[in-house]
Enzyme design. Structure first.
Site, PDB file in Angstrom:
ATOM      1  N   HIS A   1       0.922  -6.945  -2.020  1.00  0.00           N
ATOM      2  CA  HIS A   1       1.251  -7.116  -3.437  1.00  0.00           C
ATOM      3  C   HIS A   1       2.598  -6.525  -3.866  1.00  0.00           C
ATOM      4  CE1 HIS A   1      -0.668  -3.141  -4.128  1.00  0.00           C
ATOM      5  NE2 HIS A   1       0.102  -3.100  -5.204  1.00  0.00           N
TER       6      HIS A   1
ATOM      7  N   HIS B   1       4.420  -2.954 -12.055  1.00  0.00           N
ATOM      8  CA  HIS B   1       4.355  -2.531 -10.651  1.00  0.00           C
ATOM      9  C   HIS B   1       3.346  -3.332  -9.828  1.00  0.00           C
ATOM     10  CE1 HIS B   1       1.025  -0.203 -12.310  1.00  0.00           C
ATOM     11  NE2 HIS B   1       0.600   0.024 -11.084  1.00  0.00           N
ATOM     12  N   ASP B   2       2.232  -3.740 -10.447  1.00  0.00           N
ATOM     13  CA  ASP B   2       1.201  -4.460  -9.695  1.00  0.00           C
ATOM     14  C   ASP B   2       1.229  -5.971  -9.932  1.00  0.00           C
ATOM     15  OD1 ASP B   2       0.026  -2.535  -8.124  1.00  0.00           O
ATOM     16  OD2 ASP B   2      -1.555  -2.033  -9.560  1.00  0.00           O
TER      17      ASP B   2
ATOM     18  N   ASP C   1       0.690   6.092 -11.267  1.00  0.00           N
ATOM     19  CA  ASP C   1      -0.302   5.166 -10.720  1.00  0.00           C
ATOM     20  C   ASP C   1      -1.492   5.930 -10.129  1.00  0.00           C
ATOM     21  OD1 ASP C   1      -1.354   2.729  -9.913  1.00  0.00           O
ATOM     22  OD2 ASP C   1      -0.158   2.607  -8.090  1.00  0.00           O
TER      23      ASP C   1
ATOM     24  N   LYS D   1      -0.141  -8.669  -7.612  1.00  0.00           N
ATOM     25  CA  LYS D   1      -1.575  -8.947  -7.406  1.00  0.00           C
ATOM     26  C   LYS D   1      -1.937 -10.343  -7.899  1.00  0.00           C
ATOM     27  CE  LYS D   1      -3.340  -4.240  -7.212  1.00  0.00           C
ATOM     28  NZ  LYS D   1      -4.155  -3.225  -7.902  1.00  0.00           N
TER      29      LYS D   1
ATOM     30  N   HIS E   1       6.599   0.906  -4.682  1.00  0.00           N
ATOM     31  CA  HIS E   1       5.729   1.831  -5.422  1.00  0.00           C
ATOM     32  C   HIS E   1       4.559   2.381  -4.596  1.00  0.00           C
ATOM     33  CE1 HIS E   1       3.191  -1.770  -6.375  1.00  0.00           C
ATOM     34  NE2 HIS E   1       2.214  -0.893  -6.564  1.00  0.00           N
ATOM     35  N   HIS E   2       4.333   1.836  -3.390  1.00  0.00           N
ATOM     36  CA  HIS E   2       3.306   2.416  -2.518  1.00  0.00           C
ATOM     37  C   HIS E   2       3.890   3.148  -1.312  1.00  0.00           C
ATOM     38  CE1 HIS E   2      -0.408   1.293  -4.465  1.00  0.00           C
ATOM     39  NE2 HIS E   2       0.086   0.084  -4.703  1.00  0.00           N
TER      40      HIS E   2
HETATM   41 FE   LIG Z   1       0.019  -1.243  -6.511  1.00  0.00          FE
END
Ligand SMILES: [Fe+2]
Length: 240
Positions: free
Chosen positions: A123, A94-95, A176, A98, A147-148
């Protein structure tokens, strides 16, 4: 001399049986190949996640925990196996976006200023672009992108609300948030499991999907009972 009808039947039966056995062997080969492909896919995705962890020590272990918990929630919801796999893999990655965030922002010891937050908030989009070449992972790319997002529409990048947000993304968001709350931060110690659950309860139906929270809490309670030190680990930089 003609063979008796019974002999013909025996021969036909043997041929049929041989063909059946051959088909079973093919099916077994296909199953084994499928498993090998799945394992290779998982290992390449894990490699990507590890690349992020090498750059950002704050996320160490975070990706794998979110991946495992998201998979667990998807399974508890009774989703089809392919969907469970994809949600677990998207949770793991998911991240990943970054990787594209400058280290001056990613590793900044203090709070980020508004400009830096703007950069950090790219990201999910960068992550979706990174996995875009994987044809089999289109759904996962959408989960990473969203996801955010928040249930009430106050999230990013697209301000989706409720069911507009892919289910996988709603599940990943819960895992998360819990993991961020129960991890140490440069400016505060990890919150306890119980306090983190209070936060989830107050966010359910507002910023987080209520059903996903309910299932997640059931899952994490089981895990915490089995392993009480779930909340003790290294820092995770928040990305909201
Ligand atoms: Fe994230």
């Amino acid at each position: 001399m003609n063979a008796a009808p019974g002999d013909d039947l025996t021969v036909a039966y043997r041929r049929l049986n041989a063909a059946y056995q051959q088909t079973l062997r093919y099916a077994e080969d296909v199953r084994r190949l499928y498993q090998q492909v799945q394992r290779a896919i998982y290992q390449s995705l894990l490699g990507l996640a590890n690349a992020l962890e090498a750059k950002d020590a704050y996320t160490r272990g975070h990706s794998e925990r979110v991946g495992a918990w998201s998979r667990g929630v998807a399974a508890a919801l009774g989703l089809p196996p392919g969907e469970i796999d994809m949600i677990g893999q998207a949770g793991l990655l998911h991240d990943i976006g970054k990787i594209g965030i400058p280290e001056s922002v990613l590793r900044k010891p203090g709070a980020l200023d508004p400009e830096e937050w703007k950069v950090m908030r790219n990201h999910p989009l960068i992550g979706a672009q990174i996995v875009a070449p994987f044809d089999f992972f289109t759904g996962g790319a959408m989960m990473i992108r969203h996801h955010h997002e928040r249930w009430d529409g106050s999230g990013y990048p697209d301000g989706l609300a409720g069911d507009e947000i892919p289910l996988g993304a709603r599940i990943i968001a819960v895992a998360d948030v819990y993991d961020a709350l129960t991890s140490n931060r440069p400016y505060r110690a990890a919150l306890s499991h119980t306090t983190a659950l209070d936060h989830l309860a107050s966010a359910a139906g507002l910023t987080l999907d209520e059903d996903a929270v309910t299932v997640f809490v059931g899952l994490i309670e089981t895990l915490v009972t089995a392993k009480p030190d779930v909340g003790s680990r290294s820092a995770v930089r928040p990305s909201r």
